[in-house]
Design an enzyme around this catalytic site. Sequence first.
Site, PDB file in Angstrom:
ATOM      1  N   LYS A  92       9.361 -12.231 -16.700  1.00 32.26           N
ATOM      2  CA  LYS A  92       8.884 -10.992 -17.349  1.00 32.26           C
ATOM      3  C   LYS A  92       7.537 -11.186 -18.263  1.00 32.26           C
ATOM      4  O   LYS A  92       6.602 -10.598 -18.247  1.00 32.26           O
ATOM      5  CB  LYS A  92       9.756 -10.303 -18.246  1.00 32.26           C
TER       6      LYS A  92
ATOM      7  N   TRP B  23      -3.309  -2.593  -1.524  1.00 29.49           N
ATOM      8  CA  TRP B  23      -2.827  -3.707  -2.011  1.00 29.49           C
ATOM      9  C   TRP B  23      -3.359  -4.595  -0.970  1.00 29.49           C
ATOM     10  O   TRP B  23      -2.949  -4.865   0.060  1.00 29.49           O
ATOM     11  CB  TRP B  23      -1.403  -3.944  -2.032  1.00 29.49           C
TER      12      TRP B  23
ATOM     13  N   CYS C  47       0.831  -1.206  -0.039  1.00 30.72           N
ATOM     14  CA  CYS C  47       0.011   0.005  -0.019  1.00 30.72           C
ATOM     15  C   CYS C  47       0.908   1.104  -0.106  1.00 30.72           C
ATOM     16  O   CYS C  47       2.135   1.237   0.617  1.00 30.72           O
ATOM     17  CB  CYS C  47      -0.946   0.012   1.195  1.00 30.72           C
TER      18      CYS C  47
ATOM     19  N   ARG D 267       2.863   0.658  -5.693  1.00 28.23           N
ATOM     20  CA  ARG D 267       2.814  -0.257  -4.134  1.00 28.23           C
ATOM     21  C   ARG D 267       1.494  -0.924  -3.902  1.00 28.23           C
ATOM     22  O   ARG D 267       1.496  -1.702  -3.189  1.00 28.23           O
ATOM     23  CB  ARG D 267       3.112   0.708  -2.814  1.00 28.23           C
TER      24      ARG D 267
ATOM     25  N   HIS E 137      15.305 -33.357 -19.598  1.00 28.59           N
ATOM     26  CA  HIS E 137      14.759 -34.076 -18.459  1.00 28.59           C
ATOM     27  C   HIS E 137      13.425 -33.894 -17.981  1.00 28.59           C
ATOM     28  O   HIS E 137      12.893 -33.692 -17.066  1.00 28.59           O
ATOM     29  CB  HIS E 137      15.713 -33.880 -17.229  1.00 28.59           C
TER      30      HIS E 137
ATOM     31  N   GLU F   9       4.725 -12.018 -15.865  1.00 22.58           N
ATOM     32  CA  GLU F   9       4.083 -11.108 -15.241  1.00 22.58           C
ATOM     33  C   GLU F   9       3.170 -10.013 -16.026  1.00 22.58           C
ATOM     34  O   GLU F   9       2.280  -9.495 -15.293  1.00 22.58           O
ATOM     35  CB  GLU F   9       5.122 -10.023 -14.633  1.00 22.58           C
TER      36      GLU F   9
ATOM     37  N   ASN G 264      -0.235   1.254   6.090  1.00 23.25           N
ATOM     38  CA  ASN G 264       0.535   0.539   4.929  1.00 23.25           C
ATOM     39  C   ASN G 264       1.262  -0.524   6.042  1.00 23.25           C
ATOM     40  O   ASN G 264       2.053  -0.223   6.860  1.00 23.25           O
ATOM     41  CB  ASN G 264       1.557   1.009   4.194  1.00 23.25           C
ATOM     42  N   GLY G 265       0.664  -2.068   5.834  1.00 21.48           N
ATOM     43  CA  GLY G 265       1.277  -3.141   6.779  1.00 21.48           C
ATOM     44  C   GLY G 265       0.176  -3.935   7.133  1.00 21.48           C
ATOM     45  O   GLY G 265      -0.869  -3.972   6.587  1.00 21.48           O
TER      46      GLY G 265
ATOM     47  N   GLU H 181      14.611 -15.057 -15.629  1.00 25.46           N
ATOM     48  CA  GLU H 181      14.509 -13.623 -16.031  1.00 25.46           C
ATOM     49  C   GLU H 181      13.298 -13.290 -16.894  1.00 25.46           C
ATOM     50  O   GLU H 181      12.280 -12.885 -16.868  1.00 25.46           O
ATOM     51  CB  GLU H 181      15.325 -12.514 -15.823  1.00 25.46           C
TER      52      GLU H 181
ATOM     53  N   LYS I 275       4.709  -3.518  -6.722  1.00 28.22           N
ATOM     54  CA  LYS I 275       6.362  -3.171  -7.001  1.00 28.22           C
ATOM     55  C   LYS I 275       6.937  -3.346  -5.684  1.00 28.22           C
ATOM     56  O   LYS I 275       8.008  -4.192  -5.643  1.00 28.22           O
ATOM     57  CB  LYS I 275       6.583  -1.705  -7.207  1.00 28.22           C
TER      58      LYS I 275
HETATM   59  C1  G6P Z   1       8.027  -7.707  -6.564  1.00 29.01           C
HETATM   60  C2  G6P Z   1       8.234  -7.112  -7.582  1.00 29.01           C
HETATM   61  C3  G6P Z   1       9.406  -7.584  -8.298  1.00 29.01           C
HETATM   62  C4  G6P Z   1      10.758  -7.716  -7.525  1.00 29.01           C
HETATM   63  C5  G6P Z   1      10.565  -8.236  -6.280  1.00 29.01           C
HETATM   64  C6  G6P Z   1      11.575  -8.159  -5.116  1.00 29.01           C
HETATM   65  O1  G6P Z   1       7.458  -9.044  -6.775  1.00 29.01           O
HETATM   66  O2  G6P Z   1       7.266  -7.010  -8.521  1.00 29.01           O
HETATM   67  O3  G6P Z   1       9.682  -6.929  -9.609  1.00 29.01           O
HETATM   68  O4  G6P Z   1      11.733  -8.289  -8.299  1.00 29.01           O
HETATM   69  O5  G6P Z   1       9.279  -7.667  -5.758  1.00 29.01           O
HETATM   70  O6  G6P Z   1      11.467  -6.727  -4.834  1.00 29.01           O
HETATM   71  P1  G6P Z   1      12.792  -6.128  -4.528  1.00 29.01           P
HETATM   72  O7  G6P Z   1      12.278  -4.452  -4.260  1.00 29.01           O
HETATM   73  O8  G6P Z   1      13.482  -6.776  -3.173  1.00 29.01           O
HETATM   74  O9  G6P Z   1      14.021  -6.240  -5.446  1.00 29.01           O
END
Ligand code: G6P
Length: 615
Positions: free
Chosen positions: A492, A75, A2, A27, A511, A495, A101-102, A488, A610
């Site tokens: 991507k 969130w 949040c 957030r 495998h 996501e 937030n928390g 990665e 994020k």
């Molecule tokens: C969330 C974000 C990702 C990020 C991960 C770790 O899942 O959507 O993009 O890689 O958190 O976040 P950090 O800020 O610790 O790199």
Amino acid sequence: MCGIVGYIGHRQAYPIILKGLQRLEYRGYDSAGVALINENEVNFCKTKGKVADLAAKVSSKISDKGNLGIGHTRWATHGVPNDTNSHPHVSNSGNLVIIHNGIIENYESIKKELINRGYTFSSDTDTEVLVNLIEEIKIRENLKLGRAVRQALREVVGAYAIAVFDKTRPDEIIAAKLGSPLAIGIGEDEFFIASDASPFIEYTKNAIYLEDEELAIIKRGHEVKVRKIKDDSLVNSTIQELKINIDQIEKGGYDHFMLKEIYEQPNAILDTFRGRLLVNEGIVKLSGLENHLDKFINARRIIIVACGTSWHAGLVAEYIFEDLARIPVEVEYASEFRYRNPIIYEDDVLIAISQSGETADTLAAIKLAKSKGAFVFGVCNVVGSTISRESHSGAYTHAGPEIGVASTKAFTTQITLLSLMALRLASAKGIISKSQLREHLIELELIPEKVKKGLQSDAYIQEVSKVYKDTANFLYLGRGYNFPVALEGALKLKEISYIHAEGYPAAEMKHGPIALIDENMPIVVIATKKGHYEKVVSNIQEIKSRKGKIIAIVTEGDTSVKELADHVIEVPETTEFLTPLLTTIPLQLLSYHIAVMLDKNVDQPRNLAKSVTVE
Ligand code: G6P
């Protein structure tokens, strides 16, 4: 999770709060709300949906006047995203208003007690419990708001960044923090409260970052007073000068933040090594590392903890550290590490990688490692973030603000920084000659230009994206340094386009994943010249004979793979350990274009956020 924003001063609060919430949507963005105080009356507006939905509702439903206000973008943790569960929440008397937030972990037992005392609740949230606990204490003990908040917070278990006001005292906001970030912007006769500094950057460059278990009394016409929640003692907080500027957090002509951030990578990588990579002197200078070289050199091992994309950067670092610096490395998901009773030695070094510097699991892993006596080094992007402050030492990636939820420039700058660290350690250990080091530094210095060149394939990648946008599954393969890049790339795509994708070490294909391959399966193979090239070419042949569609990432001028692959995307040549910095770029662009073509919300994909400040 949040985002929270608050304002008290001489301006109209609403436009500041609204814009601030938009900047904090990374957030969380499943509901939003605002409370504004005008002539002792509070006007509320809350809605399921995004900040834009809130703005529409405010304009048709409430007066947006007032120079004290708070706002929230959510969130969901406790309670589904709906209007009622949205913040701000109000106490039973209607006087106290809060944003949070928390997570308050012991909210159920507190709620029961409050219900026994006659309190009623309209939402399912832990936050509504907290605001009523504050009210109960305030009335019972006849306390001022600040004292009541402090006492209430001593009774709760969990994490919070909160802002609370009392409508009967419209000159004051109380803010407090434990586990979630909170910055206070200090202007001329005005104050801003926010989860990060982006909501107030155009108004002031001065900010206080609250530490855990601190509470701030923010009063019109007074200086901000910060106290320890535990014992009320006054804290002498430092006012920091912010370094970000407004252009860095706007889209700057790009359709999406993600695309802007992909294109920012040449500069972001340059900023990561600026002043640290000194080619002429043939040295690497990382001030956060310099005083602790012996810790690393004498380390039994390095444990890297991270989540998401940062974890992938950690995997690349494992290859780099072991190869260049010959230090054993283990890479752990922070969430698994902290809960599995890991063996941690006092001579272990823990590197925590985190873009936001706020990820709850990574933070908890740090605390665990510290409690066992290990040395903790933080690799963060956000300056002043909790992880950067909790670590014994560290280095910033200096990528600039990353707003798109799907991480791009954070990843490549993390790899850049970790490469610098590995090179510095290799030279401190004396296992790399001066000339070898210089060669690597020269190569690293060329990377921003090579990334720029790689970006020129954008139009072609867009064409390739058109061909595969309606596919249900994707497979990504890579070996060695490029195995984490395959992971990665798959992440991507998942996501932001919601297409199922798996990353695999190319040789492991036999495998299992090979069973998935038929004429409908696109397979992205990273087949750069260095790093088991022939072996990867054999894997490509195996795919070809099963009619899989091959999208190959190859080194400029490659001919063998060209004959086999359906599509070939070239990247410039570089030394092997730096290839991830180049091979990542086309994978980012591929997922971006597919998501745009599928009309997905690229910058704010569903269910994600994020910064994940919940466990
Ligand atoms: C969330 C974000 C990702 C990020 C991960 C770790 O899942 O959507 O993009 O890689 O958190 O976040 P950090 O800020 O610790 O790199």
